[in-house]
Design a protein around this motif. Structure first.
Motif, PDB file in Angstrom:
ATOM      1  N   LYS A 201      -0.500   2.786   8.767  1.00 12.04           N
ATOM      2  CA  LYS A 201       0.605   1.838   8.883  1.00 12.04           C
ATOM      3  C   LYS A 201       0.710   1.237  10.293  1.00 12.04           C
ATOM      4  CE  LYS A 201       2.307   2.814   4.718  1.00 12.04           C
ATOM      5  NZ  LYS A 201       1.555   4.021   4.358  1.00 12.04           N
ATOM      6  N   ARG A 202       0.197   1.929  11.259  1.00 16.03           N
ATOM      7  CA  ARG A 202       0.303   1.436  12.632  1.00 16.03           C
ATOM      8  C   ARG A 202      -0.535   0.172  12.784  1.00 16.03           C
ATOM      9  NH1 ARG A 202      -1.076   4.947  18.095  1.00 16.03           N
ATOM     10  NH2 ARG A 202      -0.570   3.316  19.607  1.00 16.03           N
TER      11      ARG A 202
ATOM     12  N   ALA B 109       3.402  -1.272   9.511  1.00 14.47           N
ATOM     13  CA  ALA B 109       3.314  -2.179   8.368  1.00 14.47           C
ATOM     14  C   ALA B 109       4.153  -1.652   7.212  1.00 14.47           C
ATOM     15  CB  ALA B 109       1.865  -2.330   7.926  1.00 14.47           C
ATOM     16  N   GLN B 110       4.851  -2.560   6.548  1.00 16.38           N
ATOM     17  CA  GLN B 110       5.580  -2.226   5.330  1.00 16.38           C
ATOM     18  C   GLN B 110       4.774  -2.576   4.090  1.00 16.38           C
ATOM     19  OE1 GLN B 110       9.249  -4.445   5.918  1.00 16.38           O
ATOM     20  NE2 GLN B 110      10.231  -2.685   6.885  1.00 16.38           N
ATOM     21  N   ALA B 111       3.834  -3.518   4.249  1.00 18.06           N
ATOM     22  CA  ALA B 111       2.952  -3.919   3.157  1.00 18.06           C
ATOM     23  C   ALA B 111       1.734  -4.613   3.765  1.00 18.06           C
ATOM     24  CB  ALA B 111       3.685  -4.843   2.185  1.00 18.06           C
ATOM     25  N   PHE B 112       0.739  -4.907   2.912  1.00 20.84           N
ATOM     26  CA  PHE B 112      -0.526  -5.465   3.389  1.00 20.84           C
ATOM     27  C   PHE B 112      -0.962  -6.626   2.503  1.00 20.84           C
ATOM     28  CE2 PHE B 112      -0.267  -0.956   4.136  1.00 20.84           C
ATOM     29  CZ  PHE B 112      -0.669  -0.780   5.446  1.00 20.84           C
TER      30      PHE B 112
ATOM     31  N   PRO C 174      -6.343  -6.480   7.608  1.00 23.51           N
ATOM     32  CA  PRO C 174      -5.425  -7.161   6.686  1.00 23.51           C
ATOM     33  C   PRO C 174      -4.317  -7.882   7.445  1.00 23.51           C
ATOM     34  CG  PRO C 174      -4.957  -4.822   6.737  1.00 23.51           C
ATOM     35  CD  PRO C 174      -6.219  -5.015   7.530  1.00 23.51           C
ATOM     36  N   ILE C 175      -3.600  -8.724   6.735  1.00 25.95           N
ATOM     37  CA  ILE C 175      -2.347  -9.264   7.269  1.00 25.95           C
ATOM     38  C   ILE C 175      -1.283  -8.205   7.014  1.00 25.95           C
ATOM     39  CG2 ILE C 175      -0.588 -11.057   7.042  1.00 25.95           C
ATOM     40  CD1 ILE C 175      -3.121 -12.119   8.220  1.00 25.95           C
ATOM     41  N   TYR C 176      -0.534  -7.881   8.039  1.00 26.62           N
ATOM     42  CA  TYR C 176       0.499  -6.859   7.907  1.00 26.62           C
ATOM     43  C   TYR C 176       1.865  -7.518   7.727  1.00 26.62           C
ATOM     44  CZ  TYR C 176      -3.162  -4.029  10.153  1.00 26.62           C
ATOM     45  OH  TYR C 176      -4.345  -3.410  10.469  1.00 26.62           O
TER      46      TYR C 176
END
Length: 299
Positions: free
Chosen positions: A16-17, A78-81, A140-142
């Motif tokens: 997530k970082r 990150a909360q999602a990707f 990825p885009i975070y």
């Protein structure tokens, strides 16, 4: 195996970082927004180093603010990707970042090379709770909390040192005060503050200690100009109050001049940073009058 573990999906186990770096190795920072680009260099090693702003002006940085920026980058999760390359290229929101932050890590050994890491942050016009973060085309885009992303876009004023006198209260031996047509000094001797060096005229130490602490820590609330011209326009040719502080060896530690008030703030100049600023005017009320101190002085 616990039932909860079986129900976890791939996203739960992903890293997530957003930005991986060693905070202690960071020696350069650049924060670029559409309005300005701020460049900072660290002098000294590790956590004990001092951050200096190199551009657009050269001045000492606000050390807690720079640390806050680094901690914020380190803690950004990150909360999602978004992994799909097509979604990445089609997103109009990813055309113009509201902030681009680049940090430089020193290798500090032959085995570890210097590294530059960049994060680009994008607002989502139709979603105010999350923002996009991009670190490279391979990652990825975070989706990250919008509030955390906005807090990283620190401007020059936020990142610069705003203390107008470069001194700490415990360094101050003498304060020279000019206000309301009178000039006098306060000298710290042991636990006492002597008025004009007179051992028979002692001011209230608790009051003066508090005053000195607040005076040397006066901070700018707003930059008026970095290039002072007409001081009269700000009431600084004949200031409402002037303070000069010196250490035990008689070395001047700093000066502060306070001019006229406007919109609940007062114009001021300090020796620590060039320019004219606005400060909270409370300090004018806290500067004691000599006649008042003499009246209350202990024989």
């Amino acid at each position: 195996m616990r039932a909860g573990t079986l129900t976890k999906g791939l996203q739960d186990f992903r890293r997530k970082r957003v930005l991986e770096f060693d905070r202690g190795r960071v020696t350069r920072l650049k924060v670029a927004t559409p309005e300005e680009t701020v460049v900072l260099h660290k002098e000294g090693q590790g956590e004990q180093g001092t951050w200096i702003i190199k551009a657009p002006v050269e001045t000492t940085a606000d050390q807690p603010e720079v640390r806050s920026l680094l901690f914020g980058l380190e803690d950004l999760k990150a909360q999602a990707f978004i992994d799909d390359p097509e979604r990445r290229t089609k997103k109009d929101e990813l055309k113009a970042p509201f902030a681009t932050i680049t940090l430089h890590e020193d290798g500090q050994s032959k085995q570890a090379s210097d590294t530059d890491r960049t994060i680009r942050l994008f607002l989502r016009p139709k979603n105010t709770t999350t923002a996009y973060a991009e670190t490279s085309a391979q990652e990825p885009i975070y989706l990250v909390p919008a509030a955390a992303a906005k807090d990283l876009a620190k401007n020059l004023f936020t990142l610069r040192n705003k203390q107008l006198i470069a001194a700490e209260p415990e360094q101050v031996k003498t304060v020279v005060i000019k206000k309301d047509g009178e000039e006098y000094s306060l000298t710290h001797e042991g636990n006492d503050w002597l008025i004009d060096g007179n051992p028979d005229a002692k001011a209230d130490p608790a009051r003066i200690n508090m005053f000195v602490s607040r005076a040397v820590r006066v901070q700018a609330e707003r930059v008026v100009t970095n290039n002072p011209g007409n001081l009269q326009a700000y009431g600084l040719t004949s200031p409402a109050a002037e303070l000069t502080v010196a250490n035990g060896q008689g070395k001047i530690l700093g000066r502060l001049a306070v001019g006229r008030q406007e919109n609940h703030l007062a114009y001021a100049q300090g020796s620590a940073i060039p320019g004219i600023f606005q400060i909270r005017p409370d300090i004018l009320q806290e500067i004691p009058k000599k006649s008042e101190l003499i009246k209350r002085a202990t024989p």
